[in-house]
Scaffold this motif. Structure first.
Motif, PDB file in Angstrom:
ATOM      1  N   LEU A 177       0.838  -1.207   0.000  1.00  0.00           N
ATOM      2  CA  LEU A 177       0.000   0.000   0.000  1.00  0.00           C
ATOM      3  C   LEU A 177       0.868   1.250   0.000  1.00  0.00           C
ATOM      4  N   ALA A 178       2.159   1.091  -0.295  1.00  0.00           N
ATOM      5  CA  ALA A 178       3.100   2.216  -0.358  1.00  0.00           C
ATOM      6  C   ALA A 178       3.063   3.045   0.923  1.00  0.00           C
ATOM      7  N   ARG A 179       2.944   2.329   2.037  1.00  0.00           N
ATOM      8  CA  ARG A 179       2.868   2.984   3.352  1.00  0.00           C
ATOM      9  C   ARG A 179       1.784   4.057   3.384  1.00  0.00           C
ATOM     10  N   GLY A 180       0.672   3.733   2.771  1.00  0.00           N
ATOM     11  CA  GLY A 180      -0.496   4.608   2.789  1.00  0.00           C
ATOM     12  C   GLY A 180      -0.584   5.565   1.621  1.00  0.00           C
ATOM     13  N   GLU A 181       0.460   5.655   0.799  1.00  0.00           N
ATOM     14  CA  GLU A 181       0.454   6.622  -0.294  1.00  0.00           C
ATOM     15  C   GLU A 181      -0.551   6.248  -1.379  1.00  0.00           C
ATOM     16  N   VAL A 182      -0.961   4.973  -1.465  1.00  0.00           N
ATOM     17  CA  VAL A 182      -1.961   4.606  -2.482  1.00  0.00           C
ATOM     18  C   VAL A 182      -3.280   5.336  -2.254  1.00  0.00           C
ATOM     19  N   PHE A 183      -3.540   5.770  -1.021  1.00  0.00           N
ATOM     20  CA  PHE A 183      -4.782   6.489  -0.738  1.00  0.00           C
ATOM     21  C   PHE A 183      -4.782   7.891  -1.349  1.00  0.00           C
ATOM     22  N   THR A 214       0.893 -10.716  -1.629  1.00  0.00           N
ATOM     23  CA  THR A 214       0.985  -9.479  -0.859  1.00  0.00           C
ATOM     24  C   THR A 214       0.906  -9.773   0.634  1.00  0.00           C
ATOM     25  N   ILE A 215       1.633  -8.963   1.413  1.00  0.00           N
ATOM     26  CA  ILE A 215       1.620  -9.112   2.869  1.00  0.00           C
ATOM     27  C   ILE A 215       1.425  -7.729   3.510  1.00  0.00           C
ATOM     28  N   PRO A 216       0.267  -7.109   3.316  1.00  0.00           N
ATOM     29  CA  PRO A 216       0.047  -5.791   3.907  1.00  0.00           C
ATOM     30  C   PRO A 216       0.062  -5.852   5.427  1.00  0.00           C
ATOM     31  N   LYS A 217       0.712  -4.855   6.020  1.00  0.00           N
ATOM     32  CA  LYS A 217       0.665  -4.736   7.474  1.00  0.00           C
ATOM     33  C   LYS A 217      -0.708  -4.224   7.881  1.00  0.00           C
ATOM     34  N   ALA A 218      -1.260  -4.795   8.929  1.00  0.00           N
ATOM     35  CA  ALA A 218      -2.514  -4.308   9.507  1.00  0.00           C
ATOM     36  C   ALA A 218      -2.524  -4.729  10.967  1.00  0.00           C
ATOM     37  N   THR A 219      -2.985  -3.828  11.816  1.00  0.00           N
ATOM     38  CA  THR A 219      -3.045  -4.157  13.245  1.00  0.00           C
ATOM     39  C   THR A 219      -4.481  -4.285  13.734  1.00  0.00           C
ATOM     40  N   GLY A 220      -5.337  -3.346  13.342  1.00  0.00           N
ATOM     41  CA  GLY A 220      -6.714  -3.375  13.801  1.00  0.00           C
ATOM     42  C   GLY A 220      -7.594  -4.290  12.976  1.00  0.00           C
ATOM     43  N   GLU A 221      -8.676  -4.740  13.585  1.00  0.00           N
ATOM     44  CA  GLU A 221      -9.580  -5.662  12.902  1.00  0.00           C
ATOM     45  C   GLU A 221     -10.171  -5.050  11.639  1.00  0.00           C
ATOM     46  N   ASP A 222     -10.478  -3.749  11.645  1.00  0.00           N
ATOM     47  CA  ASP A 222     -11.075  -3.113  10.478  1.00  0.00           C
ATOM     48  C   ASP A 222     -10.148  -3.209   9.267  1.00  0.00           C
ATOM     49  N   HIS A 223      -8.872  -2.908   9.450  1.00  0.00           N
ATOM     50  CA  HIS A 223      -7.931  -2.956   8.330  1.00  0.00           C
ATOM     51  C   HIS A 223      -7.659  -4.396   7.903  1.00  0.00           C
ATOM     52  N   ILE A 224      -7.571  -5.288   8.875  1.00  0.00           N
ATOM     53  CA  ILE A 224      -7.367  -6.701   8.550  1.00  0.00           C
ATOM     54  C   ILE A 224      -8.516  -7.212   7.685  1.00  0.00           C
ATOM     55  N   THR A 225      -9.738  -6.857   8.070  1.00  0.00           N
ATOM     56  CA  THR A 225     -10.928  -7.302   7.336  1.00  0.00           C
ATOM     57  C   THR A 225     -11.017  -6.632   5.967  1.00  0.00           C
ATOM     58  N   ASP A 226     -10.687  -5.339   5.900  1.00  0.00           N
ATOM     59  CA  ASP A 226     -10.749  -4.619   4.625  1.00  0.00           C
ATOM     60  C   ASP A 226      -9.761  -5.214   3.625  1.00  0.00           C
ATOM     61  N   ILE A 246       0.349   4.179 -14.483  1.00  0.00           N
ATOM     62  CA  ILE A 246       0.853   5.139 -13.497  1.00  0.00           C
ATOM     63  C   ILE A 246       2.364   5.247 -13.652  1.00  0.00           C
ATOM     64  N   ASP A 247       2.830   6.437 -13.945  1.00  0.00           N
ATOM     65  CA  ASP A 247       4.255   6.649 -14.241  1.00  0.00           C
ATOM     66  C   ASP A 247       4.938   7.295 -13.044  1.00  0.00           C
ATOM     67  N   ARG A 248       5.151   6.476 -11.995  1.00  0.00           N
ATOM     68  CA  ARG A 248       5.826   6.955 -10.796  1.00  0.00           C
ATOM     69  C   ARG A 248       6.807   5.901 -10.300  1.00  0.00           C
ATOM     70  N   THR A 249       7.865   6.365  -9.686  1.00  0.00           N
ATOM     71  CA  THR A 249       8.812   5.470  -9.024  1.00  0.00           C
ATOM     72  C   THR A 249       8.967   5.980  -7.606  1.00  0.00           C
ATOM     73  N   ASP A 250       8.077   5.553  -6.751  1.00  0.00           N
ATOM     74  CA  ASP A 250       7.991   6.065  -5.380  1.00  0.00           C
ATOM     75  C   ASP A 250       8.411   4.955  -4.411  1.00  0.00           C
ATOM     76  N   ARG A 251       9.726   4.828  -4.227  1.00  0.00           N
ATOM     77  CA  ARG A 251      10.244   3.800  -3.317  1.00  0.00           C
ATOM     78  C   ARG A 251      10.164   4.326  -1.894  1.00  0.00           C
ATOM     79  N   ARG A 252       9.477   3.595  -1.024  1.00  0.00           N
ATOM     80  CA  ARG A 252       9.281   4.031   0.357  1.00  0.00           C
ATOM     81  C   ARG A 252      10.333   3.477   1.311  1.00  0.00           C
ATOM     82  N   VAL A 253      11.032   2.412   0.893  1.00  0.00           N
ATOM     83  CA  VAL A 253      12.054   1.780   1.740  1.00  0.00           C
ATOM     84  C   VAL A 253      13.376   1.824   0.980  1.00  0.00           C
TER      85      VAL A 253
END
Length: 264
Positions: A177-183, A214-226, A246-253
């Protein structure tokens, strides 16, 4: 290897981490990913034990950190990981980065020894570029099972995806999820609105269409379920093409010890 798993990076509170793992398994997840450097293998093991899911149904992966990649350290630290996790084996053991103590021949010989002993089912690597994969394949006498890398609609890794697909190496996406940047991506905003789902689900569905685990990080039940609900989302061909465009190269790590190719 189930194509959707739970990532546990930065899930450091022991009770929260254990509860997240247990919640994910009870939701339906069967793939849990951790690492020595995350400092939460104990909690991950507690979560697996807490859930009403047989161990043999859980695909469990961990990673050996860069200062433990010498031959003897791989053997010792992996056994310590097993003790912390409370399991007799892991389904997948990764080299976390091709850095510091990593030496293809010596490091991977230790991985093979652990596989021969039955405490590791599969050998994987993480953050490897094609040149590292070639050397690992030469050392192992076969391709690594998987390569875990940062991969998402804002860092599509086309060349690496093609390389791994041609060689039969499974790609596993961390930070999908690009550490939330996909939103904040307009293309994903529009597709999510069209389907009445989250941008997270769109990103995960796009990766699934590309054959990427994919292995998205999620802690709360809402995000896990979503995130779990992304398995029901089918993107149209034109929507996949929009994300492909999408023409971006946005490396977060990008740590200082990352592959030199990332600076190009």
């Amino acid at each position: 290897m189930p194509m959707l798993g739970l990532g546990t990076w930065e899930n450091e509170d022991p009770e929260q981490c254990a509860e997240s793992v247990a919640t994910a398994l009870e939701t339906g997840y069967r793939h849990i990913d951790t690492a020595q450097i995350y400092g939460n293998e104990d909690a991950v093991g507690d979560g697996i034990a807490r859930a009403d899911v047989p161990r043999e149904d859980v695909f469990l992966a961990t990673k050996v950190w860069i200062d433990k990649l010498g031959y003897d350290d791989v053997l010792a630290s992996t056994r310590e990981s097993l003790d912390r996790l409370g399991v007799d084996y892991v389904d997948l053991l990764y080299v976390h980065w091709p850095a510091q103590a990593y030496d293809p021949e010596r490091t991977l010989a230790a991985f093979q020894e652990l596989r021969d002993e039955g405490v590791v089912e599969r050998i994987g690597v993480s953050n490897f570029e094609p040149e590292h994969l070639d050397r690992a394949t030469e050392a192992l006498g076969a391709q690594p099972f998987a390569n875990q890398v940062e991969l998402h609609p804002l860092l599509q890794q086309d060349d690496l995806r093609r390389y791994c697909e041609a060689d039969g190496i499974e790609l596993v996406a961390y930070s999908p999820l690009a550490r939330g940047e996909v939103f904040n991506a307009p293309e994903l905003n529009d597709i999510a609105a069209e389907h009445g789902v989250s941008e997270a689900q769109v990103s995960l569905a796009w990766l699934r269409e590309k054959g990427v685990t994919t292995i998205p990080k999620a802690t709360g039940e809402d995000h896990i379920t979503d995130n779990w609900a992304s398995l029901d989302l089918e993107l149209r061909d034109e929507e996949i093409a929009t994300i492909d465009g999408i023409d971006r190269t946005d490396r977060r790590v990008h740590p200082g010890f990352g592959p030199d190719a990332w600076d190009e």
